[in-house]
Design an enzyme around this catalytic site. Structure first.
Site, PDB file in Angstrom:
ATOM      1  N   TRP A  62      40.904   2.082 178.295  1.00  0.00           N
ATOM      2  CA  TRP A  62      41.924   3.129 178.768  1.00  0.00           C
ATOM      3  C   TRP A  62      43.148   2.821 178.279  1.00  0.00           C
ATOM      4  O   TRP A  62      43.837   1.653 178.535  1.00  0.00           O
ATOM      5  CB  TRP A  62      41.853   3.275 180.171  1.00  0.00           C
ATOM      6  N   GLU A 109      37.954   5.840 178.256  1.00  0.00           N
ATOM      7  CA  GLU A 109      38.055   6.557 179.303  1.00  0.00           C
ATOM      8  C   GLU A 109      39.185   7.393 178.898  1.00  0.00           C
ATOM      9  O   GLU A 109      40.527   7.059 178.523  1.00  0.00           O
ATOM     10  CB  GLU A 109      38.747   5.663 180.340  1.00  0.00           C
ATOM     11  N   LYS A 138      41.915  11.017 179.621  1.00  0.00           N
ATOM     12  CA  LYS A 138      42.854  11.319 180.628  1.00  0.00           C
ATOM     13  C   LYS A 138      43.513  12.521 180.251  1.00  0.00           C
ATOM     14  O   LYS A 138      43.977  12.525 178.880  1.00  0.00           O
ATOM     15  CB  LYS A 138      43.872  10.146 180.867  1.00  0.00           C
ATOM     16  N   ASP A 180      36.691   9.379 184.849  1.00  0.00           N
ATOM     17  CA  ASP A 180      37.646   9.162 185.997  1.00  0.00           C
ATOM     18  C   ASP A 180      37.842  10.535 186.662  1.00  0.00           C
ATOM     19  O   ASP A 180      38.502  11.378 185.892  1.00  0.00           O
ATOM     20  CB  ASP A 180      38.808   8.346 185.621  1.00  0.00           C
ATOM     21  N   HIS A 217      41.032  12.443 186.325  1.00  0.00           N
ATOM     22  CA  HIS A 217      41.771  12.661 184.938  1.00  0.00           C
ATOM     23  C   HIS A 217      41.535  14.115 184.523  1.00  0.00           C
ATOM     24  O   HIS A 217      41.587  14.304 183.240  1.00  0.00           O
ATOM     25  CB  HIS A 217      41.205  11.661 184.184  1.00  0.00           C
ATOM     26  N   HIS A 263      34.549   6.494 187.212  1.00  0.00           N
ATOM     27  CA  HIS A 263      35.627   6.059 188.034  1.00  0.00           C
ATOM     28  C   HIS A 263      35.911   6.935 189.165  1.00  0.00           C
ATOM     29  O   HIS A 263      36.567   7.837 188.812  1.00  0.00           O
ATOM     30  CB  HIS A 263      36.961   5.808 187.318  1.00  0.00           C
ATOM     31  N   ASP A 305      48.905  13.384 191.185  1.00  0.00           N
ATOM     32  CA  ASP A 305      48.555  12.033 191.134  1.00  0.00           C
ATOM     33  C   ASP A 305      46.931  11.819 191.006  1.00  0.00           C
ATOM     34  O   ASP A 305      46.510  12.630 191.545  1.00  0.00           O
ATOM     35  CB  ASP A 305      49.100  11.298 192.455  1.00  0.00           C
ATOM     36  N   ASP A 357      45.140   9.066 191.404  1.00  0.00           N
ATOM     37  CA  ASP A 357      44.680   7.907 192.038  1.00  0.00           C
ATOM     38  C   ASP A 357      44.660   7.693 193.651  1.00  0.00           C
ATOM     39  O   ASP A 357      45.090   6.645 193.976  1.00  0.00           O
ATOM     40  CB  ASP A 357      45.303   6.670 191.353  1.00  0.00           C
ATOM     41  N   ASP A 410      38.268   3.600 191.516  1.00  0.00           N
ATOM     42  CA  ASP A 410      39.502   3.596 190.809  1.00  0.00           C
ATOM     43  C   ASP A 410      40.381   4.214 191.571  1.00  0.00           C
ATOM     44  O   ASP A 410      40.574   5.645 191.434  1.00  0.00           O
ATOM     45  CB  ASP A 410      39.230   3.833 189.470  1.00  0.00           C
TER      46      ASP A 410
HETATM   47  C1  RNT Z   1      44.433   5.060 184.744  1.00  0.00           C
HETATM   48  C2  RNT Z   1      42.951   4.975 184.560  1.00  0.00           C
HETATM   49  C3  RNT Z   1      42.335   3.500 184.439  1.00  0.00           C
HETATM   50  C4  RNT Z   1      43.423   2.616 185.467  1.00  0.00           C
HETATM   51  C5  RNT Z   1      43.174   1.189 185.584  1.00  0.00           C
HETATM   52  C6  RNT Z   1      44.151   0.495 186.279  1.00  0.00           C
HETATM   53  O1  RNT Z   1      44.763   6.307 184.757  1.00  0.00           O
HETATM   54  O2  RNT Z   1      42.379   5.660 185.428  1.00  0.00           O
HETATM   55  O3  RNT Z   1      41.121   2.999 184.855  1.00  0.00           O
HETATM   56  O4  RNT Z   1      43.370   3.064 186.833  1.00  0.00           O
HETATM   57  O5  RNT Z   1      42.702   0.703 184.289  1.00  0.00           O
HETATM   58 ZN    ZN Z   2      40.138   5.043 185.877  1.00  0.00          ZN
END
Ligand code: RNT
Ligand code: ZN
Length: 418
Positions: A184, A225, A227, A258, A261, A285, A293, A295, A325
């Protein structure tokens, strides 16, 4: 075995679901718990505490952050004791190697920084996944790393990714359990970027160079990955969904979804059966996107259950690798990490308790009323009693109890750290 479970078992039995078997099966489904919730994505490269930067941000200043690898392992062991299941992996950032705060240059990382991790993993019977860190470094230039127009910058990161894959291969081989090396990068721009294509061509060429070397899949699983956006990267992300999906399919690589994302109304659940016919490996993830955000701590939602249902219904456990994640520095980090991992397990359990065969029959009979009605009734089935039993069988505290344990650990250990 408590009476609630006996009654729940009977109820699911009426739909042809054997809850004892489900518990046995779910215990063996791997879950990769990410570690970077514990150190706010800081790592152990240097002794000088520094906030993550260049595309990663962890907000909050709650006490108790793991500041050394020993504290990290201690915390991880606590987390492992709060999450049911026999097959767990720990997913680490490359900055979380055993550098003892003395890594001069990021590209000096080598296998020796991961041998203590391997020993720890063996002791704790877990696997290890590795995520290279393309952030918090001077070579993040104007928002770009490997897709930079600056040759020296991208060469630095190409070399870095190659080292990472070599190390992940070594870890997988040592543990006899394939390590996932997840690629990523934050690359992109805040505003209108006329040279989107140029950067994507640079990225494509870099990936061609990186993946020219292939390792046995029993040791290493490579994933990309995507985003949609980042903070400060609102207009353009070089590594988009379409870019990486195309690249992964064309080059036989795995892909990471993820759940934070994508557009807020986009559902990762629906992407699983769409890409399963074409991808060899899918990594999840599991995160919780909230406004801008990506996360927040994962919790049990309808969409999380839907994600798991797609895996269960397609019987795709050999291809889909479930992991978490997120990072939130405003709360007890050990508790937060266990919370998301338990949510993932709960969602998976709910999906596995679904009488899919009956639903399919209704569907094939065009009985759409019965299909919808059964899905509706399943929502109030006593899955929490099966969950409780699963926790007991796994020797981990059940709902309510585990919260007390997380708080007790905070008092005894986390709050004593300076
Ligand atoms: C970031 C990605 C990635 C990170 C990690 C820290 O948006 O999701 O996976 O969370 O690599
Ligand atoms: Zn991630």
């Amino acid at each position: 075995m408590n009476n609630n479970y006996i009654s729940a078992r009977q109820k699911y039995g009426e739909f042809g679901i054997d809850t004892d078997k489900v518990i046995e099966k779910i215990s063996e489904i791997p879950l990769s718990i990410h570690s970077w919730q514990l150190d706010d994505v800081i790592g152990f490269e240097s002794d000088v505490f520094s906030k993550p930067s260049g595309g990663i941000m962890s907000i909050g200043n709650y006490p108790g952050r793991a500041a050394s690898i020993e504290q990290y392992w201690e915390d991880l062991e606590k987390v492992l004791s709060l999450v049911p299941g026999n097959k767990k992996k720990i997913s680490i950032q490359s900055t979380e190697g055993d550098y003892k705060g003395r890594l001069k240059n990021r590209n000096d990382m080598s296998k020796e920084h991961f041998t203590s991790w391997i020993d720890w993993a063996k002791e704790n019977k877990v696997g290890i996944d590795l995520s290279p860190a393309f952030y918090s470094h001077e070579n993040v230039r104007e928002g770009y790393t490997i897709a930079s127009k600056d040759k020296a910058v991208r060469e630095f990161w190409i070399e870095y990714e190659k080292i990472n894959r070599e190390i992940a291969n070594f870890i997988g081989k040592s543990l006899k359990w394939a390590s996932i090396c997840n690629f990523w990068i934050p690359d992109g721009s805040k505003d209108v970027t006329p040279s989107r294509f140029d950067h994507r061509m640079i990225l494509k060429e870099a990936l061609d160079e990186i993946y020219a070397i292939r390792y046995p899949k029993k040791n290493l699983i490579d994933t990309l990955e995507c985003k949609l956006f980042g903070i400060g990267f609102e207009f353009y992300n070089t590594g988009s969904l379409e870019f990486y999906i195309s690249y992964a399919v064309k080059n036989n690589l795995g892909f990471t979804f993820d759940t934070g994302h994508f557009h807020p109304t986009e559902e990762v659940s629906n992407k699983i059966s769409s890409t399963l016919p074409f991808l060899e490996d899918i990594v999840l993830h599991l995160s919780r996107g909230l406004h801008w955000d990506s996360d927040h701590v994962t919790v049990l939602t309808d969409e999380l259950v839907a994600v798991m249902q797609e895996i269960v219904r397609a019987d795709a456990f050999d291809k889909v690798h479930i992991g978490t994640d997120y990072f939130d520095a405003t709360m007890n980090r050990v508790g937060a990490l266990a919370l998301g991992a338990r949510a993932a397990q709960k969602a998976l359990l709910i999906a596995m308790l679904e009488p899919f065969e009956i639903l399919k029959e209704y569907e094939e009979d065009n009985n759409y009323f019965a299909r919808l009605a059964l899905l509706e009734d399943l929502k109030t089935m006593p899955y929490s009693d099966v969950w409780q039993q699963y926790c007991e069988k796994s020797n981990v505290p059940g709902d309510g109890e585990w919260i007390k344990e997380a708080i007790a650990y905070e008092k005894a250990v986390l709050l004593k750290r300076k």
